[in-house]
Design a protein around this motif. Structure first.
Motif, PDB file in Angstrom:
ATOM      1  N   ASP A  19       9.396 -20.351   7.150  1.00  0.00           N
ATOM      2  CA  ASP A  19      10.094 -19.715   8.260  1.00  0.00           C
ATOM      3  C   ASP A  19      10.534 -18.318   7.814  1.00  0.00           C
ATOM      4  O   ASP A  19      10.092 -17.810   6.788  1.00  0.00           O
ATOM      5  N   GLN A  20      11.444 -17.708   8.554  1.00  0.00           N
ATOM      6  CA  GLN A  20      11.848 -16.328   8.267  1.00  0.00           C
ATOM      7  C   GLN A  20      12.731 -16.200   7.025  1.00  0.00           C
ATOM      8  O   GLN A  20      13.034 -15.083   6.588  1.00  0.00           O
ATOM      9  N   SER A  21      13.140 -17.340   6.417  1.00  0.00           N
ATOM     10  CA  SER A  21      14.019 -17.269   5.257  1.00  0.00           C
ATOM     11  C   SER A  21      13.279 -16.910   3.977  1.00  0.00           C
ATOM     12  O   SER A  21      13.903 -16.565   2.974  1.00  0.00           O
ATOM     13  N   VAL A  22      11.952 -16.963   3.979  1.00  0.00           N
ATOM     14  CA  VAL A  22      11.208 -16.691   2.754  1.00  0.00           C
ATOM     15  C   VAL A  22      11.238 -15.203   2.429  1.00  0.00           C
ATOM     16  O   VAL A  22      10.986 -14.359   3.293  1.00  0.00           O
ATOM     17  N   PRO A  23      11.558 -14.846   1.172  1.00  0.00           N
ATOM     18  CA  PRO A  23      11.496 -13.427   0.782  1.00  0.00           C
ATOM     19  C   PRO A  23      10.053 -12.926   0.861  1.00  0.00           C
ATOM     20  O   PRO A  23       9.139 -13.551   0.322  1.00  0.00           O
ATOM     21  N   LYS A  24       9.851 -11.812   1.523  1.00  0.00           N
ATOM     22  CA  LYS A  24       8.495 -11.320   1.761  1.00  0.00           C
ATOM     23  C   LYS A  24       7.769 -10.995   0.458  1.00  0.00           C
ATOM     24  O   LYS A  24       6.572 -11.273   0.327  1.00  0.00           O
ATOM     25  N   LEU A  25       8.473 -10.424  -0.519  1.00  0.00           N
ATOM     26  CA  LEU A  25       7.831 -10.100  -1.791  1.00  0.00           C
ATOM     27  C   LEU A  25       7.314 -11.359  -2.467  1.00  0.00           C
ATOM     28  O   LEU A  25       6.188 -11.388  -2.979  1.00  0.00           O
TER      29      LEU A  25
END
Length: 247
Positions: free
Chosen positions: A123-129
């Motif tokens: 979901d959106q909680s994952v760090p993009k890097l």
């Protein structure tokens, strides 16, 4: 015989582990907790959980921190000694969707000799890097297996048959820290253990605690990929013959 258990390696996750254990026990599976040298506040929580669920929650303890891989291997030894045939690895920080436990168990019943490997749906909680960096490991895993069979080697939510892992650990030295999850899947694949991928929702993490040490663990992971690459070259004829048979 099919006798599964859940194993949770724990290192200073006292704020999340109680909810994770409750969620696991709701599915009727016994649970092995491996305390990897946690601080006293976390150790007390783990003692309380084991005391509250005698016979259902077993606590195994490292005197000092040895790393996630070492904790998982301790869990495997404990599971083997107790006669469990399958071990479901779950992280202690609450990022894994324990509601999917019945799906892992059902697939393991259908494929008792396979690893049921969680394939994260973020979901959106994952760090993009971190999300994009995972693809570097994915590519190396595909190279080192000459296969796309392993869709994600870094997710720690997976169910193993116990015997092949115990046998593998007796023959080679597996990564003791964050390099464990990827290495064990590649080496099991080399041993012709099937990998069945199961999409599962993953969030980051419920207690805000991560023990990934950027420099140390990235060095260990890079070294692991190098060692596995040369291991792949040694096994190249066998891997190519396997691809030919599969085709």
């Amino acid at each position: 015989m099919f006798k599964p258990c859940v194993m949770i390696p724990v290192y200073d996750h006292e704020h999340a582990i109680g909810a994770v254990v409750d969620a696991v026990l709701a599915h009727g599976l016994p649970c092995i907790l491996v305390d990897d040298g946690s601080k006293p506040s976390c150790a007390r929580v783990l003692d309380q959980l084991a005391a509250a669920h005698p016979g259902t929650v077993v606590l195994v303890r490292h005197a000092v921190n040895q790393g996630k891989g070492a904790a998982v291997l301790t869990g495997f030894r404990s599971a083997a000694q107790a006669g469990y045939t399958h071990l479901l690895q779950v992280d202690a920080d609450g990022q894994h969707n324990t509601g999917d436990i019945p799906r892992f168990v059902a697939l393991a019943r259908l494929h008792p000799h396979a690893v049921i490997a969680g394939c994260p749906v973020y979901d959106q909680s994952v760090p993009k890097l971190r999300l994009y960096a995972r693809y570097l490991t994915h590519v190396w895993i595909w190279i080192n297996t000459l296969s796309f069979a392993i869709r994600d080697s870094m997710c720690g939510f997976r169910m193993y048959p116990v015997a092949p892992v115990v046998s593998l650990a007796s023959r080679c030295s597996l990564g003791k820290r964050m390099n464990f999850d990827s290495e064990v899947l590649v080496r099991l694949f080399w041993d012709e253990v099937q990998v069945v991928n199961l999409p599962t929702r993953v969030t980051y993490p419920s207690d805000g605690v991560s023990h990934f040490m950027a420099f140390r663990d990235n060095v260990l992971i890079s070294r692991m990929h190098t060692v596995l690459f040369f291991g792949m070259l040694i096994r190249l004829p066998k891997l190519l013959a396997r691809k030919w048979r599969t085709a």
